[in-house]
Enzyme design. Structure first.
Site, PDB file in Angstrom:
ATOM      1  CG  ASN A 134     -34.294  31.072  27.227  1.00 41.75           C
ATOM      2  OD1 ASN A 134     -33.247  30.573  27.621  1.00 41.75           O
ATOM      3  ND2 ASN A 134     -34.349  32.281  26.691  1.00 41.75           N
ATOM      4  CB  CYS A 167     -42.869  35.525  32.377  1.00 44.31           C
ATOM      5  SG  CYS A 167     -43.437  33.946  31.724  1.00 44.31           S
ATOM      6  CD  GLU A 194     -38.856  30.676  34.337  1.00 45.69           C
ATOM      7  OE1 GLU A 194     -38.649  30.467  33.124  1.00 45.69           O
ATOM      8  OE2 GLU A 194     -38.839  31.800  34.848  1.00 45.69           O
ATOM      9  CB  CYS A 208     -43.185  30.805  34.113  1.00 48.32           C
ATOM     10  SG  CYS A 208     -42.420  30.443  32.524  1.00 48.32           S
ATOM     11  CB  CYS A 261     -40.241  30.463  30.019  1.00 51.68           C
ATOM     12  SG  CYS A 261     -40.893  32.035  29.480  1.00 51.68           S
ATOM     13  CD  GLU A 303     -35.107  33.657  22.502  1.00 58.46           C
ATOM     14  OE1 GLU A 303     -34.468  34.000  21.487  1.00 58.46           O
ATOM     15  OE2 GLU A 303     -35.189  34.367  23.529  1.00 58.46           O
TER      16      GLU A 303
HETATM   17  N1  THU Z   1     -37.730  33.866  29.600  1.00 55.49           N
HETATM   18  C1  THU Z   1     -37.667  32.748  30.370  1.00 55.49           C
HETATM   19  O1  THU Z   1     -37.114  31.725  29.962  1.00 55.49           O
HETATM   20  N2  THU Z   1     -38.223  32.789  31.598  1.00 55.49           N
HETATM   21  C2  THU Z   1     -38.843  33.882  32.147  1.00 55.49           C
HETATM   22  O2  THU Z   1     -39.411  33.803  33.225  1.00 55.49           O
HETATM   23  C3  THU Z   1     -38.757  35.168  31.453  1.00 55.49           C
HETATM   24  C4  THU Z   1     -38.374  35.096  30.021  1.00 55.49           C
HETATM   25  C5  THU Z   1     -37.151  33.831  28.254  1.00 55.49           C
HETATM   26  C6  THU Z   1     -38.151  33.901  27.135  1.00 55.49           C
HETATM   27  C7  THU Z   1     -37.326  34.487  26.024  1.00 55.49           C
HETATM   28  O3  THU Z   1     -36.641  33.453  25.359  1.00 55.49           O
HETATM   29  C8  THU Z   1     -36.316  35.366  26.724  1.00 55.49           C
HETATM   30  O4  THU Z   1     -36.303  34.944  28.080  1.00 55.49           O
HETATM   31  C9  THU Z   1     -36.626  36.855  26.664  1.00 55.49           C
HETATM   32  O5  THU Z   1     -37.909  37.117  27.123  1.00 55.49           O
END
Ligand code: THU
Length: 145
Positions: A57, A99, A70, A102, A68, A59
């Protein structure tokens, strides 16, 4: 794998392949750029070629543009024109499932994709196994537009 009422969708994959995929996801999670949530996620996709692509991920100070793990892994595969995917492994601190965004994103390319997810310290046997058509039923498909 964790007990599940559904058949293991990845039973055709060897334990060795899955183990490699899990290791790659853990390595990817360690590279996450997650200074805001501190929630480091890694995702690895096994390609038809046998290769593995990974993502973490990423940010942003403008929170909503965060990407994300994925989708980073999926875009890496797509950019290399690798559109035939065998499975994805996702690891995170608490072992969350992918999520909704994704799920929709992945379904464009692999609507039945076998999915394994778990915690960063999970062994192969501790992963939850499912598939994208279970996590995202009644998918909107290109042919429905
Ligand atoms: N996140 C992912 O990388 N994948 C997911 O399926 C759920 C959330 C990340 C996004 C963010 O950087 C952190 O997790 C918290 O939500």
């Amino acid at each position: 794998m964790a007990q599940s009422s559904i058949p293991d969708p990845v039973s055709k994959l060897s334990e060795g392949q899955l183990s490699q995929l899990l290791d790659a996801a853990k390595t990817a999670a360690a590279k996450a750029y997650a200074p805001y949530s501190k929630f480091t996620v890694g995702a690895s996709i096994l390609l038809k070629s046998g290769s593995i692509v990974s993502g973490c991920n990423v940010e942003n100070a403008s929170y909503s543009v965060t990407i994300c793990a994925e989708r980073v892994a999926a875009c890496t595969a797509i950019a290399d024109q690798q559109l035939d995917w065998k499975a994805i492994v996702i690891v995170s601190p608490s072992g969350v499932s992918p999520c909704g965004s994704c799920r929709q994103f992945l379904s464009e390319f692999a609507p039945d994709l076998p999915i394994y997810y778990g915690r960063l310290d999970s062994s192969l046997a501790q992963l939850t196994v499912t598939s994208l058509d279970i996590l995202l039923p009644a998918q909107m498909r290109l042919e429905d537009l």
